[in-house]
Design an enzyme around this catalytic site. Structure first.
Site, mmCIF file in Angstrom:
data_model
loop_
_atom_site.group_PDB
_atom_site.id
_atom_site.type_symbol
_atom_site.label_atom_id
_atom_site.label_comp_id
_atom_site.label_asym_id
_atom_site.label_seq_id
_atom_site.Cartn_x
_atom_site.Cartn_y
_atom_site.Cartn_z
ATOM 1 N N ASP A 44 -22.789 -4.298 43.104
ATOM 2 C CA ASP A 44 -22.045 -5.374 42.459
ATOM 3 C C ASP A 44 -22.468 -6.717 43.065
ATOM 4 O O ASP A 44 -22.220 -6.982 44.228
ATOM 5 C CB ASP A 44 -20.544 -5.158 42.672
ATOM 6 C CG ASP A 44 -19.715 -6.199 41.940
ATOM 7 O OD1 ASP A 44 -19.384 -5.962 40.763
ATOM 8 O OD2 ASP A 44 -19.423 -7.254 42.531
ATOM 9 N N TYR A 49 -22.732 -15.457 44.047
ATOM 10 C CA TYR A 49 -22.942 -14.985 45.419
ATOM 11 C C TYR A 49 -24.289 -15.483 45.959
ATOM 12 O O TYR A 49 -24.536 -15.411 47.162
ATOM 13 C CB TYR A 49 -22.938 -13.453 45.518
ATOM 14 C CG TYR A 49 -21.685 -12.735 45.072
ATOM 15 C CD1 TYR A 49 -20.502 -13.427 44.830
ATOM 16 C CD2 TYR A 49 -21.690 -11.353 44.913
ATOM 17 C CE1 TYR A 49 -19.363 -12.744 44.420
ATOM 18 C CE2 TYR A 49 -20.549 -10.664 44.510
ATOM 19 C CZ TYR A 49 -19.396 -11.368 44.258
ATOM 20 O OH TYR A 49 -18.280 -10.679 43.858
ATOM 21 N N LYS A 74 -22.392 -11.309 37.486
ATOM 22 C CA LYS A 74 -21.295 -12.082 36.875
ATOM 23 C C LYS A 74 -21.750 -13.503 36.584
ATOM 24 O O LYS A 74 -22.524 -14.077 37.359
ATOM 25 C CB LYS A 74 -20.087 -12.128 37.827
ATOM 26 C CG LYS A 74 -19.730 -10.788 38.424
ATOM 27 C CD LYS A 74 -18.496 -10.846 39.299
ATOM 28 C CE LYS A 74 -18.346 -9.560 40.091
ATOM 29 N NZ LYS A 74 -19.202 -9.479 41.298
ATOM 30 N N HIS A 107 -16.939 -14.281 35.550
ATOM 31 C CA HIS A 107 -16.442 -14.193 36.933
ATOM 32 C C HIS A 107 -15.030 -14.755 37.089
ATOM 33 O O HIS A 107 -14.234 -14.253 37.876
ATOM 34 C CB HIS A 107 -17.403 -14.954 37.855
ATOM 35 C CG HIS A 107 -17.385 -14.491 39.267
ATOM 36 N ND1 HIS A 107 -18.468 -14.576 40.093
ATOM 37 C CD2 HIS A 107 -16.407 -13.923 40.015
ATOM 38 C CE1 HIS A 107 -18.154 -14.086 41.288
ATOM 39 N NE2 HIS A 107 -16.918 -13.685 41.260
#
Ligand code: A2P
Length: 279
Positions: A44, A49, A74, A107
């Protein structure tokens, strides 16, 4: 690894490897590589990120066929809307070094820059998601951090319902009403921060429960998540812990302990209310 079946019949490994705060460097590559070596087949990540290229690199280096690994990413908060989604999705494919992702999520339902227009913006974003899904570039589409009213609004224009809602779910932060609503609508709950981002390790009741079962606190949390029908996404950059967090299939928590853990209300804080955050 066991699987859940999503509402569109796609199979998804019941535990995913979380990568929030995992760096986009050799540490990140090695963490994902350790996870794949330990047997994780579900990674994931997220545009936000900033570590999609580390994930992509690890997937390549692992030598495991791409089709055997479930990769979720996301859409980042600054790129909502139809055109932005299309553009940033192409970047995700480039960064991951793949020509499709298994799952792509919105997200955040209403980032600050779209706070006044999120209803319309999510409808446009979702249209792009549906087109990418129809084109075979995404195998399942979903959402993250959505509360009930965000889901209801999305469903007014969606042709394809979200397959998952990825939210914060951990001991004492169980979002019961939202969970019941998602289950009712066949939306699988993915549990991020299943270890309370590490805060759970100082909760005495969890230490006692771990001792009782002869397991680690992390294993108790992940097992609790699975027995709730959630899909936990534990994060670690330490290879021993990565392995430990997958070793959760040989025991069962009693109903009494399941309830006790759920009832540790606020022991690791609560999820952010998306309507009130300043991002
Ligand atoms: P580390 O990455 O150094 O292993 P969450 O998944 O809820 O976000 O929690 C992640 C945090 O918990 C990280 O700080 C991670 O540290 C730590 N962690 C993950 N697995 C374990 C484990 N099995 N034992 C102890 N700490 C863990």
């Amino acid at each position: 690894m066991e699987f859940y079946t999503l509402s569109n019949n796609v199979k998804i490994p019941v535990i995913g490897f979380g990568t929030w705060q995992t760096p986009n460097d050799d540490t990140g590559v090695n963490a994902v590589l350790s996870a794949l070596k330990a047997g994780y087949r579900h990674i994931d990540t997220a545009q936000g990120y900033g570590n999609e290229s580390a994930v992509g690199k690890a997937v390549k280096l692992s030598g495991i066929p791409r089709g055997d690994i479930f990769i979720t990413s996301k859409l980042t908060n600054s790129m909502h809307g139809y055109d932005n989604t299309m553009t940033s999705f192409e970047q995700t494919l480039r960064d991951l070094g793949t020509d499709y992702v298994d799952m792509f999520l919105i997200h955040w339902p209403n980032p600050l820059q779209y706070r006044e227009t999120w209803q319309q913006t999510n409808a446009e974003t979702w249209k792009a998601f549906e087109e990418l899904y129809e084109a075979g570039k995404i195998r399942a589409i979903g959402i993250s951090n959505f509360r009930r009213h965000h889901i209801d609004e999305l469903m007014k224009t969606a042709k394809i319902p979200p397959a998952v809602n990825q939210i914060r779910l951990c001991p004492g932060d169980t979002q019961d009403e939202l969970v019941a609503y998602c289950k009712e609508h066949d939306i699988l709950l993915e549990a991020y921060s299943p270890l309370g981002t590490g805060k759970i390790f100082s909760v005495p009741q969890m230490r006692e429960t771990a001792e009782k079962y002869g397991k680690s606190i992390a294993q108790i949390c992940i097992r609790w998540s699975l027995q709730n029908g959630f899909l936990p996404l534990p994060k670690s950059v330490n290879s021993d812990r990565i392995t430990e967090n997958l070793d959760v299939f040989g025991f069962e928590l009693s109903d009494e302990d399941m309830k006790m853990i759920a009832g540790l209300t606020g022991c690791v804080g609560f999820s952010n209310d998306p309507d009130k955050t300043n991002w």
